[in-house]
Design a protein around this motif. Structure first.
Motif, PDB file in Angstrom:
ATOM      1  N   ALA A 123       0.815  -1.120   0.083  1.00 15.96           N
ATOM      2  CA  ALA A 123       0.053   0.005  -0.027  1.00 15.96           C
ATOM      3  C   ALA A 123       0.840   1.401  -0.312  1.00 15.96           C
ATOM      4  CB  ALA A 123      -0.867   0.125   1.234  1.00 15.96           C
ATOM      5  N   VAL A 124       1.914   1.294   0.840  1.00 16.22           N
ATOM      6  CA  VAL A 124       2.845   2.479   1.077  1.00 16.22           C
ATOM      7  C   VAL A 124       3.511   2.603  -0.556  1.00 16.22           C
ATOM      8  CG1 VAL A 124       4.980   3.317   2.013  1.00 16.22           C
ATOM      9  CG2 VAL A 124       3.190   2.268   3.512  1.00 16.22           C
ATOM     10  N   GLN A 125       3.860   1.224  -0.989  1.00 15.55           N
ATOM     11  CA  GLN A 125       4.628   1.398  -2.425  1.00 15.55           C
ATOM     12  C   GLN A 125       3.752   1.851  -3.558  1.00 15.55           C
ATOM     13  OE1 GLN A 125       7.804   0.816  -2.537  1.00 15.55           O
ATOM     14  NE2 GLN A 125       8.300   0.122  -4.766  1.00 15.55           N
ATOM     15  N   MET A 164       2.935   6.345  -7.155  1.00 17.28           N
ATOM     16  CA  MET A 164       2.196   7.550  -7.670  1.00 17.28           C
ATOM     17  C   MET A 164       2.966   8.928  -7.488  1.00 17.28           C
ATOM     18  SD  MET A 164      -1.719   6.271  -6.446  1.00 17.28           S
ATOM     19  CE  MET A 164      -1.921   7.832  -5.971  1.00 17.28           C
ATOM     20  N   ILE A 165       3.466   8.988  -6.547  1.00 16.54           N
ATOM     21  CA  ILE A 165       4.391  10.359  -6.384  1.00 16.54           C
ATOM     22  C   ILE A 165       5.339  10.308  -7.221  1.00 16.54           C
ATOM     23  CG2 ILE A 165       5.868  11.332  -4.783  1.00 16.54           C
ATOM     24  CD1 ILE A 165       4.052  10.424  -2.406  1.00 16.54           C
ATOM     25  N   HIS A 166       6.162   9.121  -7.401  1.00 18.21           N
ATOM     26  CA  HIS A 166       7.138   9.119  -8.448  1.00 18.21           C
ATOM     27  C   HIS A 166       6.751   9.233  -9.987  1.00 18.21           C
ATOM     28  CE1 HIS A 166       9.736   6.368 -10.964  1.00 18.21           C
ATOM     29  NE2 HIS A 166      10.859   7.284 -10.445  1.00 18.21           N
ATOM     30  N   GLU A 167       5.558   8.899 -10.258  1.00 20.37           N
ATOM     31  CA  GLU A 167       4.892   8.938 -11.374  1.00 20.37           C
ATOM     32  C   GLU A 167       4.659  10.400 -11.903  1.00 20.37           C
ATOM     33  OE1 GLU A 167       4.762   6.960 -14.173  1.00 20.37           O
ATOM     34  OE2 GLU A 167       5.914   5.872 -13.291  1.00 20.37           O
TER      35      GLU A 167
END
Length: 81
Positions: A49-51, A56-59
């Motif tokens: 879930a954290v990953q 999403m933040i990375h993208e």
């Protein structure tokens, strides 16, 4: 048996099998480090879930950075060769 189940798109099946593999690896590594099954299951359920949020933040960061065509390495990228 496959005729009894609805035919799912390949991407859905691939996502489901990857999720199962990810959960198995996360729980296994956590168990190897802690020796505690309850903690391992907790980590194995929370980590994906954290990953997902981190992905999403990375993208979003990559989207904001643009296309990335400004790479000036002297050697070709082995991943895109």
């Amino acid at each position: 048996m496959s005729s009894l189940l609805p035919r799912l798109p390949r991407a859905v099946v691939k996502t489901m099998t990857y999720s199962a593999m990810h959960l198995t690896v996360a729980v296994s590594v956590a168990y190897a480090l802690t020796g505690n099954l309850a903690i391992s299951l907790g980590i194995g359920l929370i980590e994906p879930a954290v990953q997902t949020v981190a992905y999403m933040i990375h993208e979003d960061a990559w989207r904001r950075a643009g296309s990335g065509d400004q790479v000036t390495d002297a050697e070709p990228d082995p991943w895109n060769a």
